[in-house]
Design a protein around this motif. Structure first.
Motif, mmCIF file in Angstrom:
data_model
loop_
_atom_site.group_PDB
_atom_site.id
_atom_site.type_symbol
_atom_site.label_atom_id
_atom_site.label_comp_id
_atom_site.label_asym_id
_atom_site.label_seq_id
_atom_site.Cartn_x
_atom_site.Cartn_y
_atom_site.Cartn_z
ATOM 1 N N UNK A 128 0.813 -1.212 0.000
ATOM 2 C CA UNK A 128 0.000 0.000 0.000
ATOM 3 C C UNK A 128 0.845 1.261 0.000
ATOM 4 N N UNK A 129 0.270 2.315 -0.575
ATOM 5 C CA UNK A 129 0.985 3.593 -0.625
ATOM 6 C C UNK A 129 0.019 4.706 -0.988
ATOM 7 N N UNK A 130 0.484 5.938 -0.818
ATOM 8 C CA UNK A 130 -0.187 7.112 -1.368
ATOM 9 C C UNK A 130 0.618 7.593 -2.568
ATOM 10 N N UNK A 131 -0.021 7.745 -3.712
ATOM 11 C CA UNK A 131 0.667 8.365 -4.835
ATOM 12 C C UNK A 131 0.908 9.832 -4.503
ATOM 13 N N UNK A 132 1.911 10.415 -5.137
ATOM 14 C CA UNK A 132 2.281 11.799 -4.831
ATOM 15 C C UNK A 132 1.223 12.749 -5.364
ATOM 16 N N UNK A 133 0.831 13.701 -4.512
ATOM 17 C CA UNK A 133 -0.291 14.563 -4.837
ATOM 18 C C UNK A 133 -0.212 15.835 -3.998
ATOM 19 N N UNK A 134 -1.135 16.743 -4.248
ATOM 20 C CA UNK A 134 -1.319 17.946 -3.424
ATOM 21 C C UNK A 134 -2.809 18.086 -3.136
ATOM 22 N N UNK A 135 -3.154 19.033 -2.274
ATOM 23 C CA UNK A 135 -4.554 19.282 -1.936
ATOM 24 C C UNK A 135 -4.917 20.663 -2.494
ATOM 25 N N UNK A 136 -5.616 20.701 -3.642
ATOM 26 C CA UNK A 136 -5.704 21.942 -4.424
ATOM 27 C C UNK A 136 -6.391 23.113 -3.739
ATOM 28 N N UNK A 137 -7.313 22.864 -2.808
ATOM 29 C CA UNK A 137 -8.046 23.979 -2.203
ATOM 30 C C UNK A 137 -7.946 24.002 -0.687
ATOM 31 N N UNK A 138 -6.956 23.317 -0.149
ATOM 32 C CA UNK A 138 -6.743 23.343 1.296
ATOM 33 C C UNK A 138 -5.615 24.320 1.631
ATOM 34 N N UNK A 139 -5.428 24.570 2.908
ATOM 35 C CA UNK A 139 -4.435 25.520 3.407
ATOM 36 C C UNK A 139 -3.270 24.764 4.054
ATOM 37 N N UNK A 140 -3.585 23.935 5.034
ATOM 38 C CA UNK A 140 -2.596 23.114 5.725
ATOM 39 C C UNK A 140 -3.099 21.673 5.708
ATOM 40 N N UNK A 141 -2.214 20.714 5.432
ATOM 41 C CA UNK A 141 -2.579 19.299 5.419
ATOM 42 C C UNK A 141 -1.755 18.545 6.456
ATOM 43 N N UNK A 142 -2.047 17.239 6.605
ATOM 44 C CA UNK A 142 -1.534 16.550 7.783
ATOM 45 C C UNK A 142 -1.430 15.047 7.584
ATOM 46 N N UNK A 143 -0.764 14.423 8.537
ATOM 47 C CA UNK A 143 -0.784 12.971 8.706
ATOM 48 C C UNK A 143 -0.627 12.695 10.193
ATOM 49 N N UNK A 144 -1.530 11.885 10.744
ATOM 50 C CA UNK A 144 -1.463 11.463 12.139
ATOM 51 C C UNK A 144 -1.223 9.955 12.134
ATOM 52 N N UNK A 145 -0.164 9.506 12.765
ATOM 53 C CA UNK A 145 0.198 8.093 12.729
ATOM 54 C C UNK A 145 -0.296 7.381 13.989
ATOM 55 N N UNK A 146 -1.075 6.316 13.765
ATOM 56 C CA UNK A 146 -1.627 5.530 14.864
ATOM 57 C C UNK A 146 -0.930 4.175 14.951
ATOM 58 N N UNK A 147 -0.783 3.476 13.822
ATOM 59 C CA UNK A 147 -0.043 2.223 13.759
ATOM 60 C C UNK A 147 0.899 2.281 12.563
ATOM 61 N N UNK A 148 2.103 1.743 12.732
ATOM 62 C CA UNK A 148 3.065 1.716 11.636
ATOM 63 C C UNK A 148 3.620 0.302 11.485
ATOM 64 N N UNK A 149 3.961 -0.093 10.244
ATOM 65 C CA UNK A 149 4.466 -1.454 10.021
ATOM 66 C C UNK A 149 5.941 -1.571 10.395
ATOM 67 N N UNK A 150 6.405 -2.781 10.658
ATOM 68 C CA UNK A 150 7.821 -2.978 11.017
ATOM 69 C C UNK A 150 8.790 -2.472 9.958
ATOM 70 N N UNK A 151 8.394 -2.498 8.678
ATOM 71 C CA UNK A 151 9.281 -2.057 7.603
ATOM 72 C C UNK A 151 9.805 -0.645 7.809
ATOM 73 N N UNK A 152 9.041 0.185 8.505
ATOM 74 C CA UNK A 152 9.419 1.585 8.690
ATOM 75 C C UNK A 152 10.748 1.705 9.420
ATOM 76 N N UNK A 153 11.039 0.755 10.297
ATOM 77 C CA UNK A 153 12.277 0.797 11.075
ATOM 78 C C UNK A 153 13.306 -0.216 10.584
ATOM 79 N N UNK A 154 13.170 -0.651 9.315
ATOM 80 C CA UNK A 154 14.031 -1.728 8.815
ATOM 81 C C UNK A 154 15.337 -1.217 8.211
ATOM 82 N N UNK A 155 15.590 0.082 8.291
ATOM 83 C CA UNK A 155 16.853 0.605 7.789
ATOM 84 C C UNK A 155 16.740 1.390 6.499
ATOM 85 N N UNK A 156 15.661 1.212 5.747
ATOM 86 C CA UNK A 156 15.439 2.003 4.547
ATOM 87 C C UNK A 156 14.392 3.065 4.808
#
Length: 497
Positions: A405-433
């Motif tokens: 899974x992933x998010x393709x690269x994009x923007x939010x055309x009519x917003x001001x400030x955007x965000x990401x709040x992380x609740x759970x993350x997969x082990x790959x995130x800390x795998x060195x890459x």
């Protein structure tokens, strides 16, 4: 003193027509507390609020209209639609059922009912409501769209979706708007080539809308072909900003950034709030090695990370587990909705004002202080000017990504400030890459042109990332086990009414 409501409504409509929505709202708000205010004033107030994306604020006016017109199916339908728009799915369902009970036979009411049922996870009932809308009007395009989207989100199966689209494909042979909808759905699911192929019979029609759709589909196949269609769209509709941006995007993809820069600067002079034009301009500056391109220091200044939980480790884990369980209940789907950046994952909308789950309510409450700190420190501009500190959440959603899974690269055309709040993350995130990391600056603009990322944030459960909505952002895919469970939202500035 008796208010001259006829004059006030006329002034408000004139203000709205010239882009002065705040003034229109100020003129009409007293109608809520004035028993002598006519229904026309309440309808005008609801209209200006909904047009500005303030569906929740429009609800009191629509509730009052429904009480004043107890036999009106239309009043109940309008209330149901606004309640649905602001995430109050149960209330929307109840109002839509009242509209039907009062004799409402418009397919739009069945559509609103289906969306309310879908938001509550009652997917079989939602499908029945969408089919009821199409039974009432067999060429009802919103019904086709929502039924197709429900099938796609439930099953993620292209052959199954294509079978659902047979009646729409038949209609697309004789109606341009049906052909445009079909192409849009195919682009989101089956890919760019089927989307472009579906428009073949309409390419000679002289329609700017068809040319725009063809440019969008061709952008993933051939940048020169995309530029050809975009220029045709602009020739057919010279004042359409979508055509202007399609040409600029195709010029960047064809590695002609200087031509794109001139067009984008003209576009932003006309509409400083066009965040997509701003994002394209950043990409063009970077391609042209313009000194105005973003630097590493710019990214460090604009992208900020905040920790949401200051308790001990045990409290932190418990809070995150409760939040994750609450969010998983919002995800009955296997695949993403149409026209979203999510790939190989699911997305569900949230309205933080009406969720009613203590864990999610607590999550949104914890956002206030870091948002205030970000706006005070970074002072992101809007419409080319700095603003005060007041803000509102203009939209919120949760995303659940599994392996691949992933998010393709994009923007939010009519917003001001955007965000990401992380609740759970997969082990790959800390795998060195950087698998699963949030990235900024990467932009795929056309089939043969892409920019690599320039800045990354390593997701950490219990943190919030804030950034201007014009920044290109997406995620690095991850392939290992686990899930990436997030909440995201957009902010809009609040100006005094």
């Amino acid at each position: 003193m008796v208010r001259d409501w006829s004059s006030e409504v006329a002034r408000a409509k004139a203000a709205q027509a010239t882009g002065r929505a705040t003034e229109a709202t100020r003129l009409l708000l007293p109608a809520l507390s004035d028993p002598a205010a006519p229904d026309e004033a309440l309808r005008a107030l609801a209209a200006v609020l909904r047009a500005g994306g303030q569906a929740a604020e429009a609800v009191p006016a629509l509730e009052l209209l429904a009480r004043r017109q107890p036999a009106s199916a239309v009043a109940e339908h309008n209330l149901a639609a606004a309640l649905g728009d602001c995430g109050r799915a149960a209330g929307s369902e109840a109002a839509a059922r009242r509209a039907l009970a009062k004799g409402g036979r418009a397919p739009e009411t069945s559509l609103v009912l289906g969306r309310a049922l879908m938001a509550q996870g009652r997917l079989d009932d939602a499908e029945a409501a969408f089919r009821a809308a199409l039974a009432l009007r067999p060429d009802f395009l919103p019904g086709f769209r929502d039924l197709a989207q429900l099938s796609w989100m439930r099953h993620g199966n292209v052959p199954r979706l294509i079978s659902e689209l047979v009646p729409l494909a038949t209609l697309a042979r004789v109606r341009e708007d049906a052909a445009l909808l079909l192409s849009s759905i195919l682009r989101d699911t089956a890919g760019d080539q089927p989307a472009l192929d579906s428009l073949t019979a309409w390419l000679g029609s002289g329609s700017a809308e068809v040319a725009l759709a063809a440019a969008a589909a061709a952008s993933g196949l051939d940048p020169l072909l995309s530029l050809e269609h975009a220029r045709r769209a602009l020739a057919l509709s010279p004042t359409d900003p979508r055509a202007d941006l399609a040409v600029c995007s195709a010029l960047i993809a064809c590695e002609r950034p200087q031509e794109a820069i001139a067009g984008l600067e003209r576009r932003l002079a006309r509409d400083p709030g066009d965040q997509y034009a701003r994002a394209l301009l950043l990409a063009a500056w970077r391609t042209a090695e313009d000194p105005r391109a973003l630097t590493a220091e710019d990214y460090r200044r604009l992208v900020r990370v905040y920790r949401l939980e200051d308790g001990d480790a045990t409290e932190r884990v418990a809070w995150l587990d409760l939040s994750a369980a609450a969010l998983r209940r919002l995800h009955p789907f296997r695949s993403h909705p149409f026209q979203q950046s999510v790939q190989n994952g699911a997305q569900s909308r949230i309205d933080p004002r009406v969720v009613g789950d203590p864990a999610i309510d607590q999550l949104f409450e914890r956002l206030r202080d870091p948002i205030d700190a970000y706006i005070a420190d970074v002072r992101p501009d809007w419409l080319g000017r700095p603003l005060g500190s007041d803000w509102r959440i203009a939209g919120a959603w949760s995303v659940k990504l599994g392996p691949g899974g992933r998010h393709t690269d994009h923007v939010h055309p009519r917003a001001w400030v955007s965000s990401a709040v992380y609740i759970k993350t997969p082990p790959d995130i800390d795998a060195g890459g950087r698998a699963g990391w949030l990235r900024f600056g990467a932009a795929r603009i056309g089939a043969a042109f892409s920019l690599p990322a320039e800045h990354w944030v390593r997701p950490e459960a219990g943190t919030l990332v804030l950034f201007p909505s014009y920044l290109w952002h997406g995620t690095e895919p991850f392939e290992g086990p686990g899930e990436r469970l997030t909440v995201a939202f957009d902010l809009q500035p609040v100006e005094a009414v």
